[in-house]
Write an enzyme that holds these catalytic residues in place. Structure first.
Site, PDB file in Angstrom:
ATOM      1  N   HIS A  60      59.153 -15.910  -4.116  1.00 29.09           N
ATOM      2  CA  HIS A  60      59.387 -16.300  -5.457  1.00 29.09           C
ATOM      3  C   HIS A  60      60.374 -14.893  -5.980  1.00 29.09           C
ATOM      4  O   HIS A  60      59.868 -13.896  -6.374  1.00 29.09           O
ATOM      5  CB  HIS A  60      58.395 -16.566  -6.259  1.00 29.09           C
ATOM      6  CG  HIS A  60      58.776 -16.704  -7.666  1.00 29.09           C
ATOM      7  ND1 HIS A  60      58.408 -15.954  -8.672  1.00 29.09           N
ATOM      8  CD2 HIS A  60      59.458 -17.824  -8.140  1.00 29.09           C
ATOM      9  CE1 HIS A  60      58.879 -16.535  -9.768  1.00 29.09           C
ATOM     10  NE2 HIS A  60      59.272 -17.603  -9.612  1.00 29.09           N
ATOM     11  N   GLU A  88      63.534 -17.115  -2.290  1.00 28.49           N
ATOM     12  CA  GLU A  88      64.035 -18.156  -3.395  1.00 28.49           C
ATOM     13  C   GLU A  88      65.443 -17.287  -3.754  1.00 28.49           C
ATOM     14  O   GLU A  88      65.189 -16.167  -4.162  1.00 28.49           O
ATOM     15  CB  GLU A  88      63.075 -18.224  -4.294  1.00 28.49           C
ATOM     16  CG  GLU A  88      63.559 -19.140  -5.347  1.00 28.49           C
ATOM     17  CD  GLU A  88      63.121 -19.076  -6.957  1.00 28.49           C
ATOM     18  OE1 GLU A  88      62.233 -18.071  -7.179  1.00 28.49           O
ATOM     19  OE2 GLU A  88      62.832 -19.971  -7.661  1.00 28.49           O
ATOM     20  N   ASP A 103      67.415 -17.921  -7.627  1.00 28.22           N
ATOM     21  CA  ASP A 103      67.914 -18.532  -8.859  1.00 28.22           C
ATOM     22  C   ASP A 103      69.300 -18.284  -9.007  1.00 28.22           C
ATOM     23  O   ASP A 103      69.761 -17.124  -8.620  1.00 28.22           O
ATOM     24  CB  ASP A 103      67.119 -18.098 -10.022  1.00 28.22           C
ATOM     25  CG  ASP A 103      65.433 -18.220 -10.122  1.00 28.22           C
ATOM     26  OD1 ASP A 103      65.026 -19.531  -9.970  1.00 28.22           O
ATOM     27  OD2 ASP A 103      64.826 -17.428 -10.066  1.00 28.22           O
ATOM     28  N   HIS A 122      67.722 -14.654 -12.549  1.00 33.84           N
ATOM     29  CA  HIS A 122      66.711 -15.814 -12.945  1.00 33.84           C
ATOM     30  C   HIS A 122      67.126 -16.205 -14.443  1.00 33.84           C
ATOM     31  O   HIS A 122      67.244 -17.374 -14.497  1.00 33.84           O
ATOM     32  CB  HIS A 122      65.414 -15.139 -13.162  1.00 33.84           C
ATOM     33  CG  HIS A 122      64.240 -16.224 -13.517  1.00 33.84           C
ATOM     34  ND1 HIS A 122      64.059 -16.224 -15.188  1.00 33.84           N
ATOM     35  CD2 HIS A 122      63.824 -17.419 -13.154  1.00 33.84           C
ATOM     36  CE1 HIS A 122      63.215 -17.196 -15.147  1.00 33.84           C
ATOM     37  NE2 HIS A 122      63.111 -17.977 -14.211  1.00 33.84           N
ATOM     38  N   GLU A 143      67.746 -22.202  -6.613  1.00 33.23           N
ATOM     39  CA  GLU A 143      67.587 -23.075  -7.872  1.00 33.23           C
ATOM     40  C   GLU A 143      68.746 -23.099  -8.721  1.00 33.23           C
ATOM     41  O   GLU A 143      69.185 -22.031  -9.189  1.00 33.23           O
ATOM     42  CB  GLU A 143      66.429 -22.409  -8.453  1.00 33.23           C
ATOM     43  CG  GLU A 143      66.056 -23.633  -9.724  1.00 33.23           C
ATOM     44  CD  GLU A 143      64.975 -23.060 -10.819  1.00 33.23           C
ATOM     45  OE1 GLU A 143      64.131 -22.028 -10.441  1.00 33.23           O
ATOM     46  OE2 GLU A 143      64.959 -23.366 -11.954  1.00 33.23           O
TER      47      GLU A 143
HETATM   48  O1  G3P Z   1      61.712 -22.398  -8.792  1.00 33.17           O
HETATM   49  C1  G3P Z   1      60.183 -22.427  -8.792  1.00 33.17           C
HETATM   50  C2  G3P Z   1      59.845 -21.353  -9.870  1.00 33.17           C
HETATM   51  O2  G3P Z   1      60.534 -20.183  -9.474  1.00 33.17           O
HETATM   52  C3  G3P Z   1      60.352 -22.107 -11.174  1.00 33.17           C
HETATM   53  O3  G3P Z   1      60.063 -21.194 -12.229  1.00 33.17           O
HETATM   54  O4  G3P Z   1      61.143 -19.741 -13.920  1.00 33.17           O
HETATM   55  O5  G3P Z   1      60.205 -18.597 -11.945  1.00 33.17           O
HETATM   56  O6  G3P Z   1      62.553 -20.126 -11.759  1.00 33.17           O
HETATM   57  P1  G3P Z   1      60.992 -20.036 -12.484  1.00 33.17           P
HETATM   58 CA    CA Z   2      62.936 -20.355  -9.642  1.00 33.33          CA
END
Ligand code: G3P
Ligand code: CA
Length: 299
Positions: free
Chosen positions: A9, A36, A38, A51, A142
């Site tokens: 994450h 991941e 963002d 993010h 994402e």
């Molecule tokens: O994408 C999964 C999780 O990361 C969603 O929440 O706010 O950490 O992007 P966030």
């Molecule tokens: Ca995310």
């Protein structure tokens, strides 16, 4: 039972500032299966791995560009060119609008020099890492707030698909999942890509009904629910019944959900008991270790 996926994450963000290449390299070295990203846009249309829509909680934008906040007091990434964003120093996340760390005990804010990278740069970095390590670490981008980006004049989902395609990520089994909270955006993109789509679900929306899961399965390959939706519910089994993968977020050693007393207990409930197919985590090494203990090779 299939071995669950370890999804880093924002990288190994429990140890190094989120979304820095250092955090991604550490996660890869720790054995994460997916990294991941963002993704948000800059004023000149670049996509950066970041993010927040705003810059102030993880960079030095307040000091570097003191007059560039909007009237609401926020410094938006989309108001800055990529060249300007490259001058920022990225660091450990702070509590919104303060100088206090979001997580005490993590990497010290201000130690080291880290920068923000573009999606293009990060994908090239991962390709290099895969080549030098002989691994096939996947990516998990994402799309951040496509409706908001559209209001700013950027169709971010389309731009993201262009960058992914340029890097060879365009098919169902190319080592990429594409995630978003916005169901309309995922439905729109369903007709434009073969990538597996993951519908993110926050806890405010509640546990989806059987009807919602069936409808969701018409365009997505899986769900990414908040941990709160998985713990003590039958969501994983019900989603599996619709053929959906389940990748809950976010397993943090230093931020356990209410009623959970250890990180191992959390992973036991989410991965071993509920049977999730993977988990987003800030601590990929600890999840890799748990999986090695609880999901022996071959099972
Ligand atoms: O994408 C999964 C999780 O990361 C969603 O929440 O706010 O950490 O992007 P966030
Ligand atoms: Ca995310």
């Amino acid at each position: 039972m299939q071995r669950p996926l370890v999804i880093a994450h924002r990288g190994a963000s429990g140890y190094l500032p989120e979304h820095t290449l250092a955090a991604k390299a550490l996660a890869a070295g720790m054995g994460a299966d997916y990294l991941e990203q963002d993704v948000v846009a800059t004023r000149d249309g670049a996509l950066i791995v970041f993010h927040d829509l705003t810059l102030e909680d993880t960079t030095d934008v307040r000091d570097r560009y003191p007059t560039r906040a909007r009237s609401d007091g926020h410094w938006y990434a989309i108001d800055f060119t990529l060249e300007e964003i490259r001058r920022l120093s990225a660091g450990e996340r702070r509590q919104a609008g303060t100088t206090r760390p979001r997580f005490t005990g993590r990497y010290p804010d201000g130690a080291g020099r880290f920068g923000i990278v573009t999606l293009d740069e990060e994908l090239a970095f991962i390709r290099g890492l895969n080549r030098s390590s002989g691994r096939a670490i996947g990516i998990y981008p994402e799309i951040k707030d496509p409706g908001w980006h559209r209001l700013q004049g950027v169709e971010i989902g389309d731009r993201l698909l262009e960058v992914l395609t340029a890097h060879g990520y365009s098919t169902a089994a190319c080592g990429a999942y594409l995630q978003c909270f916005d169901a309309e955006e995922l439905q729109r993109l369903r007709g434009r890509t073969d990538l597996p789509l993951i519908q993110l679900l926050d806890s405010a929306g509640g546990i989806p009904s059987a009807h919602s899961l069936r409808q969701l399965a018409s365009y997505a390959q899986g769900i990414g629910p908040s941990l709160k939706l998985v713990l003590g519910s039958r969501l994983v089994a019900e989603a599996h019944g619709e053929g959906l993968l389940v990748h809950p977020y976010t397993a943090r050693r230093d931020d356990l959900p209410p009623g959970v007393h250890s990180f191992d207990q959390l992973l036991q409930q989410v991965l071993a008991d509920a049977g999730s197919d993977g988990v987003f985590t800030d601590f990929p090494d600890l999840v890799v270790d748990f999986i090695r203990r609880r999901f022996p090779a071959g099972e």
